[in-house]
Design an enzyme around this catalytic site. Sequence first.
Site, PDB file in Angstrom:
ATOM      1  N   LYS A 148      48.353  37.768  39.602  1.00 51.93           N
ATOM      2  CA  LYS A 148      49.276  37.697  41.011  1.00 51.93           C
ATOM      3  C   LYS A 148      50.898  37.686  40.349  1.00 51.93           C
ATOM      4  O   LYS A 148      50.986  37.508  39.085  1.00 51.93           O
ATOM      5  CB  LYS A 148      48.851  36.257  41.353  1.00 51.93           C
ATOM      6  CG  LYS A 148      47.724  35.911  42.026  1.00 51.93           C
ATOM      7  CD  LYS A 148      47.650  36.311  43.474  1.00 51.93           C
ATOM      8  CE  LYS A 148      46.647  35.589  44.210  1.00 51.93           C
ATOM      9  NZ  LYS A 148      46.808  34.127  44.524  1.00 51.93           N
ATOM     10  N   ARG A 150      31.940  33.306  46.710  1.00 50.69           N
ATOM     11  CA  ARG A 150      31.848  33.611  45.421  1.00 50.69           C
ATOM     12  C   ARG A 150      30.927  34.696  45.166  1.00 50.69           C
ATOM     13  O   ARG A 150      31.081  35.560  44.386  1.00 50.69           O
ATOM     14  CB  ARG A 150      31.361  32.457  44.651  1.00 50.69           C
ATOM     15  CG  ARG A 150      32.472  31.160  44.286  1.00 50.69           C
ATOM     16  CD  ARG A 150      31.953  30.145  43.299  1.00 50.69           C
ATOM     17  NE  ARG A 150      32.502  28.902  43.232  1.00 50.69           N
ATOM     18  CZ  ARG A 150      33.689  28.876  42.588  1.00 50.69           C
ATOM     19  NH1 ARG A 150      34.346  29.770  42.104  1.00 50.69           N
ATOM     20  NH2 ARG A 150      34.180  27.414  42.915  1.00 50.69           N
ATOM     21  N   ASP A 195      36.344  31.567  45.269  1.00 46.99           N
ATOM     22  CA  ASP A 195      35.990  30.883  46.333  1.00 46.99           C
ATOM     23  C   ASP A 195      37.087  30.210  47.329  1.00 46.99           C
ATOM     24  O   ASP A 195      38.309  30.226  46.839  1.00 46.99           O
ATOM     25  CB  ASP A 195      35.111  29.604  45.912  1.00 46.99           C
ATOM     26  CG  ASP A 195      36.187  28.398  45.425  1.00 46.99           C
ATOM     27  OD1 ASP A 195      37.104  28.680  44.615  1.00 46.99           O
ATOM     28  OD2 ASP A 195      36.030  27.206  45.849  1.00 46.99           O
ATOM     29  N   PHE A 200      46.095  35.018  48.815  1.00 50.05           N
ATOM     30  CA  PHE A 200      44.896  34.187  48.469  1.00 50.05           C
ATOM     31  C   PHE A 200      43.663  34.968  48.635  1.00 50.05           C
ATOM     32  O   PHE A 200      43.205  35.412  49.835  1.00 50.05           O
ATOM     33  CB  PHE A 200      44.770  32.996  49.220  1.00 50.05           C
ATOM     34  CG  PHE A 200      43.440  31.972  48.668  1.00 50.05           C
ATOM     35  CD1 PHE A 200      43.982  31.217  47.555  1.00 50.05           C
ATOM     36  CD2 PHE A 200      42.421  32.005  49.415  1.00 50.05           C
ATOM     37  CE1 PHE A 200      43.084  30.483  47.187  1.00 50.05           C
ATOM     38  CE2 PHE A 200      41.446  31.189  48.917  1.00 50.05           C
ATOM     39  CZ  PHE A 200      41.578  30.359  47.633  1.00 50.05           C
ATOM     40  N   VAL A 201      42.745  35.360  47.529  1.00 50.65           N
ATOM     41  CA  VAL A 201      41.759  36.251  47.823  1.00 50.65           C
ATOM     42  C   VAL A 201      40.439  35.514  47.433  1.00 50.65           C
ATOM     43  O   VAL A 201      40.510  34.461  46.697  1.00 50.65           O
ATOM     44  CB  VAL A 201      41.642  37.568  46.633  1.00 50.65           C
ATOM     45  CG1 VAL A 201      42.978  38.292  47.207  1.00 50.65           C
ATOM     46  CG2 VAL A 201      42.244  37.011  45.202  1.00 50.65           C
ATOM     47  N   ASP A 225      47.425  33.071  38.065  1.00 60.83           N
ATOM     48  CA  ASP A 225      48.462  32.930  39.115  1.00 60.83           C
ATOM     49  C   ASP A 225      49.702  32.610  38.723  1.00 60.83           C
ATOM     50  O   ASP A 225      50.543  33.270  38.056  1.00 60.83           O
ATOM     51  CB  ASP A 225      47.905  32.037  40.191  1.00 60.83           C
ATOM     52  CG  ASP A 225      48.731  31.865  41.407  1.00 60.83           C
ATOM     53  OD1 ASP A 225      49.773  32.721  41.617  1.00 60.83           O
ATOM     54  OD2 ASP A 225      48.240  31.324  42.501  1.00 60.83           O
TER      55      ASP A 225
END
Length: 190
Positions: A140, A174, A168, A161-162, A112
């Site tokens: 990202k 997860r 998680d 947000f994945v 990210d």
Amino acid sequence: MSDATWHSAGIDRVILTEEQIREKTEELAKLVAADYADAESLLLVGVLKGAVMFMADFARVLGRYGPPVELEFMAVSSYVQGTTSSGVVRILKDLDREIAGRDVLVIEDIVDSGLTLSWLLKYLKTRSAASVDVVALMRKPAAIKVQVPVKYVGFDLPNDFVVGYGLDYRERYREMPFVGVLKPSAYNTP
Ligand code: 5GP
């Protein structure tokens, strides 16, 4: 559990299916195998916990095409300032062995801001690895802007947000075999 059940458990939409992840893993492992065809062995370093699923699948495919592989794990905690990581990292679990002179491949779930990865690469270099490269399953948009050398990238994702496939939200999701985006309501559940 079927994908439909995952949906009712809080997933709004699927971003990467199991099949897409499997195909991309195969593709990345073949690239790495070709690049390291002359290497005696390759040391894969994964950062707990997010990279566990990808590391396990990637190592199994690489084992079929590439040099012998060894696995190492580190655990780190990033100090968060607001909602972004600060780049200041504390080691919770270090490597179990010396890596001096070894060809090291860092296995990342997602990059990210790239701050954690950039710290990790510096750290691995201080441990005198012969070479250090990075395989990241996902990236990202922010990561493209920073100077982190990720040699092998699976998927460029939008800025959502994945969760799933190792990633998680509050330690959940997860184990999902695919990557998805949560419903807004899932953020409110305890
Ligand atoms: P960075 O230092 O690159 O900002 O942080 C990378 C780490 O943040 C990843 O290894 C992952 O643990 C976490 N992370 C970044 N984006 C996401 C995301 O969309 N979902 C989840 N669950 N974790 C993320």
